[in-house]
Every structure is written in C-alpha cells, then in structure tokens.
Write an enzyme that holds these catalytic residues in place. Structure first.
Site, PDB file in Angstrom:
ATOM      1  N   ARG A  85       0.871  -1.180   0.000  1.00 25.73           N
ATOM      2  CA  ARG A  85       0.000   0.000   0.000  1.00 25.73           C
ATOM      3  C   ARG A  85       0.909   1.231   0.000  1.00 25.73           C
ATOM      4  O   ARG A  85       1.773   1.358   0.870  1.00 25.73           O
ATOM      5  CB  ARG A  85      -0.931  -0.009   1.222  1.00 25.73           C
ATOM      6  CG  ARG A  85      -1.832  -1.252   1.194  1.00 25.73           C
ATOM      7  CD  ARG A  85      -3.125  -1.089   1.909  1.00 25.73           C
ATOM      8  NE  ARG A  85      -3.991  -0.071   1.378  1.00 25.73           N
ATOM      9  CZ  ARG A  85      -5.037   0.406   2.048  1.00 25.73           C
ATOM     10  NH1 ARG A  85      -5.313  -0.042   3.260  1.00 25.73           N
ATOM     11  NH2 ARG A  85      -5.810   1.338   1.517  1.00 25.73           N
ATOM     12  N   ASP A 224      -2.938   8.935   7.061  1.00 23.72           N
ATOM     13  CA  ASP A 224      -2.030   7.899   6.564  1.00 23.72           C
ATOM     14  C   ASP A 224      -0.634   8.431   6.310  1.00 23.72           C
ATOM     15  O   ASP A 224       0.334   7.683   6.319  1.00 23.72           O
ATOM     16  CB  ASP A 224      -2.588   7.277   5.281  1.00 23.72           C
ATOM     17  CG  ASP A 224      -3.739   6.348   5.634  1.00 23.72           C
ATOM     18  OD1 ASP A 224      -4.830   6.873   5.971  1.00 23.72           O
ATOM     19  OD2 ASP A 224      -3.532   5.131   5.641  1.00 23.72           O
ATOM     20  N   LYS A 235      -8.241   8.946   4.353  1.00 25.50           N
ATOM     21  CA  LYS A 235      -9.254   8.309   3.503  1.00 25.50           C
ATOM     22  C   LYS A 235     -10.021   9.329   2.669  1.00 25.50           C
ATOM     23  O   LYS A 235     -10.390  10.397   3.172  1.00 25.50           O
ATOM     24  CB  LYS A 235     -10.220   7.531   4.403  1.00 25.50           C
ATOM     25  CG  LYS A 235     -11.333   6.794   3.699  1.00 25.50           C
ATOM     26  CD  LYS A 235     -10.858   5.857   2.611  1.00 25.50           C
ATOM     27  CE  LYS A 235      -9.829   4.865   3.078  1.00 25.50           C
ATOM     28  NZ  LYS A 235      -9.138   4.163   1.981  1.00 25.50           N
TER      29      LYS A 235
HETATM   30  O1  MRU Z   1      -7.734   2.273   3.343  1.00 24.85           O
HETATM   31  P1  MRU Z   1      -7.694   2.173   4.832  1.00 24.85           P
HETATM   32  O2  MRU Z   1      -8.930   1.617   5.440  1.00 24.85           O
HETATM   33  O3  MRU Z   1      -6.444   1.479   5.333  1.00 24.85           O
HETATM   34  O4  MRU Z   1      -7.597   3.685   5.295  1.00 24.85           O
HETATM   35  C1  MRU Z   1      -7.473   3.980   6.640  1.00 24.85           C
HETATM   36  C2  MRU Z   1      -7.578   5.409   6.945  1.00 24.85           C
HETATM   37  O5  MRU Z   1      -7.720   6.246   6.093  1.00 24.85           O
HETATM   38  C3  MRU Z   1      -7.405   5.779   8.377  1.00 24.85           C
HETATM   39  O6  MRU Z   1      -8.105   6.949   8.665  1.00 24.85           O
HETATM   40  C4  MRU Z   1      -5.919   6.030   8.626  1.00 24.85           C
HETATM   41  O7  MRU Z   1      -5.161   4.904   8.242  1.00 24.85           O
HETATM   42  C5  MRU Z   1      -5.644   6.328  10.027  1.00 24.85           C
HETATM   43  S1  MRU Z   1      -5.792   4.867  11.024  1.00 24.85           S
HETATM   44  C6  MRU Z   1      -5.475   5.288  12.591  1.00 24.85           C
END
Ligand code: MRU
Length: 349
Positions: A85, A224, A235
């Site tokens: 990712r 992220d 997200k």
């Molecule tokens: O695609 P995802 O579900 O891994 O995305 C996660 C998010 O966007 C969370 O808000 C982010 O990783 C922060 S987790 C503490």
C-alpha cells in the site's frame, strides 16, 4: 479493546505466524486470520484484511521478522511488503524498525514487538491529549476507521473518544459511512457499539449538512501520511469534511502518531495516492435477510469508474494535530516542535 466483552487485539504474533482480526468480515463475523509467510502477510494488507496506517506498519514489521525466521531473502521480503500500500508511511516505519537489526531473527522479532508496543503507547497518549478537546456530551464527527482495529488497542481519532467515554463525558459520534469500502459503517460503527458509545451512521454526503446546521462540535480523523508542512493524506472524503468544517467555523483535528509524519515529503502534493480497483465502487457486499454475505452490482455493467483511496487536506484547514507528544499546529513549525518534544522524552520514537 473488547469484543463481546473480551479483551482483543487487532493483530498479534505467535509461534505459528502473524494473527489478525480479518477486517473484511466484520461486522458479519469476527474471524482470525493467520499469515505464515511473507506473501500471506502482503496479501492480507493488499486485500485489506488488515488495514489502517499504524496497524499495517505493525503487521508488516512482524512479516519481516517472519521472513527472517524462515530464512527468506530479507530485501525481497522488505520490498514485497513495502509495495502493498503506497500512501501510509507507517508501513515503511515498521519495516525500517525491523530491518535496522537484521539479520538476527530473534532481534528482528523483538524489534517488531517494540514497534507494536510503541504504536500502542502513542495511541494511548493521543487519547490523553485529545481528551482535553472534548467536553461533556461533545458531538464528534469522524471518517473511515481510525479506531482500535486500525491501531492496536486505542486507535487515533477514536482514542480521545474512548478516553472521554471512560471519563463519563458521554461523547456522541457521527460516523460517516466511507464509500466505497464502508470502513465507517462496517468497522467504526461496530467498534463504538462494542464499547457502548452513542453514535449515528451518516451518509458521506450528509456531513456538510450536519456541520452547517451546528450539529457537530468538532471533527477528528486519522491520517495515513502527514507531509513536513502539515498537509495530511487520509481516507478519501476527509478533505471535503475539512472544507465544510472550515466554512462553518467547526474545529477539524487530525489525530496521528509521529510515525505518520513524513518529514521527507515536503507537501501534500508529494504524497502518493493509492488508486484501488474500480470494482470497489461498482459493487458492494453485505448481509442479506438470512444473514448470508452477498455481493451485488450497483452501477450498470461496464461503467467506467475512478477509485482514489485517499485525499489530501491542506494544513490551512487543520485546526491542529493531536499527537502522542501533545496538540501541535499543523505547520512545519508545529511538526518540528513535536519531534523536539519526542526527542526529549524517554519514550521518543
Ligand atoms: O484504506 P484504509 O482503510 O487502510 O484507510 C485507513 C484510513 O484512512 C485511516 O483513517 C488512517 O489509516 C488512520 S488509522 C489510525
């Protein structure tokens, strides 16, 4: 945190491999997956059985320790896990922490465990610092899932809410559903339900309306990757909430550990944004009335679709960052100050 009243972790190591709660099946069922090879770990992250920036860093760290134990080529394993990712920088942090003590398998496993413990400690401290921003009955809006499924035990955006609930402040949470994978509807609503915290699910498109009507006191999301200037990738849909919050004078916070800050990335424009399969938009999975999981098509067959998984909120829209060393401005200076504080603390990352 608790599942059915029992303390549970999102992922953990044991002698037969890396165990994780499979986040694809929640809330229908809570199943535990086991990754016994690097490829198993990589696929669990790619398929989002394991997700959330800090958790994928922890699981990847255990994955590299697994590679050492199996005698795999460590550089090949490192690169395979890193490719899973592209947006969450915590992935690199976890892998680097373990590679730093390569090639001794025992030391690598201990480094993965230490990284795991440090992320938990950071999340707990985020909860303490964020608690100061909440009042009795505060109405908080969040997006996606930045709870204990995404960060062992506490979460980031949800950590202050869990703290507030335990302090008897009775927070209320607006959970935006988070199209297309519905992390809000499936995971955040489930977590809050398990913890007995009042909440309501909203359509993503309802967020601006609630902010306009004064029904929200503050917005808290995770991230992220946070660039050196304070711009934050999270997200997709986060940016729209930040814009609406700014327009209506509602504070908008990003809660994240310093492992999410990437000082090598100057601005949000430099953050790689993951593009996921259009299939995630074109169909949806859920439970039918008999409790069976069904996948159904949502759009006409063959509809072209774009699926960027993240967006970038410019730092000017972020009221502050809630980190493990305190609440700091979302600016280059604020971030530098946070790292200085961390360097001065014995638990510094
Ligand atoms: O695609 P995802 O579900 O891994 O995305 C996660 C998010 O966007 C969370 O808000 C982010 O990783 C922060 S987790 C503490």
């Amino acid at each position: 945190m608790r599942v059915g009243g029992r303390d549970t972790h999102a992922a953990w190591w044991s002698d037969d491999g890396v165990h994780y709660l499979d986040q694809r099946t929640i809330p229908a069922t809570v199943t535990v997956g086991v990754a016994r090879t690097v490829e198993d770990v990589a696929q669990a992250i790619e398929d989002m059985a394991v997700r959330g920036a800090p958790l994928i860093g922890v699981v990847a760290a255990y994955g590299l320790a697994l590679a050492a134990r199996r005698g795999d080529d460590l550089e090949v394993a490192f690169q395979r896990l890193l490719r899973t990712r592209p947006t969450a920088i915590n992935l690199l942090r976890g892998l680097e922490a373990v590679r730093a003590v390569a090639p001794d398998p025992a030391r690598m496993l201990e480094a993965a465990r230490a990284h795991d413990r440090a992320e938990v400690a950071a999340a707990e401290a985020i909860g303490e610092h964020g608690l100061a921003l909440l009042r009795c009955g505060s109405r908080v809006m969040t997006h996606c899932n930045a709870g204990w499924l995404a960060v062992q035990d506490w979460g980031t955006a949800l950590a202050p809410i869990y703290r507030a609930a335990r302090a008897g402040l009775a927070p209320f949470v607006y959970v935006s559903e988070t199209r297309p994978r519905l992390q809000g509807a499936r995971l955040t609503a489930w977590e809050l339900g398990q913890e007995g915290i009042d909440h309501a699910l909203i359509a993503d498109g309802a967020a601006a309306h609630l902010l306009q009507r004064g029904q929200v006191d503050l917005v808290i999301t995770g991230a992220d990757r946070i660039a050196r200037n304070g711009d934050a990738a999270n997200k997709v849909g986060t940016y729209a909430k930040a814009l609406a919050a700014k327009a209506h004078g509602i504070p908008f916070y990003i809660a994240a550990p310093l492992t999410t800050v990437d000082r090598a990335t100057p601005t949000g424009a430099d953050i790689p944004i993951e593009e996921r399969s259009p299939d995630e938009l074109l169909s949806a999975e859920g439970l039918d009335e008999a409790g069976e999981v069904r996948r159904v098509r949502l759009a006409p067959a063959g509809t072209p679709a774009l699926n960027p998984a993240f967006d970038v909120t410019p730092h000017a829209l972020i009221t502050a960052l809630i980190t493990e060393v305190g609440v700091v401005p979302a600016t280059g200076e604020g971030i530098a100050e946070a790292f200085q504080r961390a360097a001065g603390s014995p638990e510094a990352i």
